[in-house]
Write an enzyme that holds these catalytic residues in place. Structure first.
Site, short mmCIF file in Angstrom:
data_model
loop_
_atom_site.label_atom_id
_atom_site.label_comp_id
_atom_site.label_asym_id
_atom_site.label_seq_id
_atom_site.Cartn_x
_atom_site.Cartn_y
_atom_site.Cartn_z
N LYS A 9 0.83 -1.22 0.00
CA LYS A 9 0.00 0.00 0.00
C LYS A 9 0.86 1.28 0.00
O LYS A 9 2.07 1.22 0.27
CB LYS A 9 -0.93 -0.03 1.22
CG LYS A 9 -1.98 -1.15 1.16
CD LYS A 9 -3.01 -0.96 2.27
CE LYS A 9 -4.06 -2.05 2.25
NZ LYS A 9 -5.14 -1.78 3.23
N TYR A 49 -12.51 -2.08 -3.98
CA TYR A 49 -13.05 -2.24 -2.62
C TYR A 49 -14.58 -2.14 -2.58
O TYR A 49 -15.15 -1.85 -1.52
CB TYR A 49 -12.43 -1.20 -1.69
CG TYR A 49 -11.02 -1.55 -1.23
CD1 TYR A 49 -10.77 -2.68 -0.46
CD2 TYR A 49 -9.94 -0.73 -1.52
CE1 TYR A 49 -9.50 -2.99 -0.01
CE2 TYR A 49 -8.65 -1.04 -1.08
CZ TYR A 49 -8.44 -2.17 -0.32
OH TYR A 49 -7.18 -2.48 0.14
N ASN A 112 -2.13 0.36 6.63
CA ASN A 112 -1.70 -0.92 7.20
C ASN A 112 -0.78 -1.73 6.27
O ASN A 112 -0.75 -2.96 6.32
CB ASN A 112 -2.89 -1.75 7.70
CG ASN A 112 -3.83 -2.18 6.59
OD1 ASN A 112 -3.71 -1.73 5.46
ND2 ASN A 112 -4.76 -3.06 6.92
N HIS A 115 -2.25 -5.41 1.60
CA HIS A 115 -3.57 -6.02 1.46
C HIS A 115 -3.38 -7.46 1.00
O HIS A 115 -2.43 -7.75 0.27
CB HIS A 115 -4.42 -5.28 0.41
CG HIS A 115 -5.61 -6.08 -0.05
ND1 HIS A 115 -6.79 -6.12 0.67
CD2 HIS A 115 -5.78 -6.90 -1.12
CE1 HIS A 115 -7.64 -6.93 0.04
NE2 HIS A 115 -7.05 -7.40 -1.05
N GLU A 126 -9.56 -10.72 -7.58
CA GLU A 126 -8.63 -9.60 -7.38
C GLU A 126 -7.44 -9.67 -8.33
O GLU A 126 -7.00 -8.64 -8.86
CB GLU A 126 -8.19 -9.57 -5.91
CG GLU A 126 -9.37 -9.23 -5.00
CD GLU A 126 -9.04 -9.19 -3.51
OE1 GLU A 126 -7.89 -9.51 -3.12
OE2 GLU A 126 -9.94 -8.82 -2.73
P1 CMP Z 1 -7.53 -4.38 3.54
O1 CMP Z 1 -7.09 -5.77 3.82
O2 CMP Z 1 -6.90 -3.68 2.40
O3 CMP Z 1 -9.14 -4.40 3.29
C1 CMP Z 1 -9.93 -3.26 3.54
C2 CMP Z 1 -9.21 -2.20 4.28
O4 CMP Z 1 -10.04 -1.24 4.93
C3 CMP Z 1 -8.40 -2.81 5.39
O5 CMP Z 1 -7.31 -3.52 4.84
C4 CMP Z 1 -8.06 -1.58 6.22
O6 CMP Z 1 -6.88 -0.92 5.79
C5 CMP Z 1 -9.25 -0.64 5.97
N1 CMP Z 1 -10.08 -0.44 7.17
C6 CMP Z 1 -10.27 0.73 7.80
N2 CMP Z 1 -11.09 0.57 8.86
C7 CMP Z 1 -11.42 -0.73 8.90
C8 CMP Z 1 -12.23 -1.53 9.78
N3 CMP Z 1 -12.88 -0.99 10.82
N4 CMP Z 1 -12.34 -2.84 9.52
C9 CMP Z 1 -11.70 -3.41 8.46
N5 CMP Z 1 -10.92 -2.71 7.61
C10 CMP Z 1 -10.77 -1.39 7.82
#
Ligand code: CMP
Length: 139
Positions: A9, A49, A112, A115, A126
């Site tokens: 990311k 998403y 974070n 993904h 995906e």
């Molecule tokens: P990712 O695995 O990319 O999938 C969706 C993303 O939404 C997740 O990682 C997080 O970076 C983001 N996100 C932000 N808030 C939340 C939440 N409360 N629960 C899950 N994903 C979240």
């Protein structure tokens, strides 16, 4: 063999952590089948998403994912979906186990670092969202 999908990311790209994250992927025995660095548009990120469209964090998530380049990749290994999720660690880095990518490289639940697909079915969706069949060059 399974194929899964991953993204390094914008936060991790900005901090210069592409190489360190790829090292972890290599050390765990994944084969990189396809990889490229891209700048997503809002419609690219919004479509990717789509499943989270009704969630309160959706707009922030799309904004974050277009805030800079990302590295998208298709990864192959036995049990790749679970293996990549285990290597990433929990979505919220505060809950991520020691030695995981998110524990070591992520700042917050939004930024974070990586993904990963949550199922084999979503992995196929995906991978094909970002790669054509002819781009899966290392199978
Ligand atoms: P990712 O695995 O990319 O999938 C969706 C993303 O939404 C997740 O990682 C997080 O970076 C983001 N996100 C932000 N808030 C939340 C939440 N409360 N629960 C899950 N994903 C979240």
């Amino acid at each position: 063999m399974e194929m899964t999908f991953g993204i390094i990311k914008p936060d991790a790209v900005k901090k210069g952590n592409i190489g360190a994250i790829l090292n972890r992927i290599n050390e765990k025995g994944f084969k990189v089948v396809a990889m490229k660095m891209i700048q997503m548009s809002a419609s690219d990120a919004g479509g990717f998403y789509e499943v989270h469209k009704e969630r309160p964090f959706y707009n922030d998530l799309v904004e974050f994912m277009i805030s800079g380049p990302v590295v998208v990749m298709a990864l192959e290994k036995n049990d790749a979906v679970k293996g990549w999720r285990d290597l990433m660690g929990a979505t919220n880095p505060k809950e991520a186990a020691e030695g995981t990518i998110r524990k070591d490289f992520a700042e917050s639940i939004d930024a974070n670092a990586v993904h990963g697909s949550d199922s084999l079915e979503n992995a196929a969706i995906e991978v094909s969202y970002f790669f054509s069949k002819t781009e899966l060059v290392n199978q």
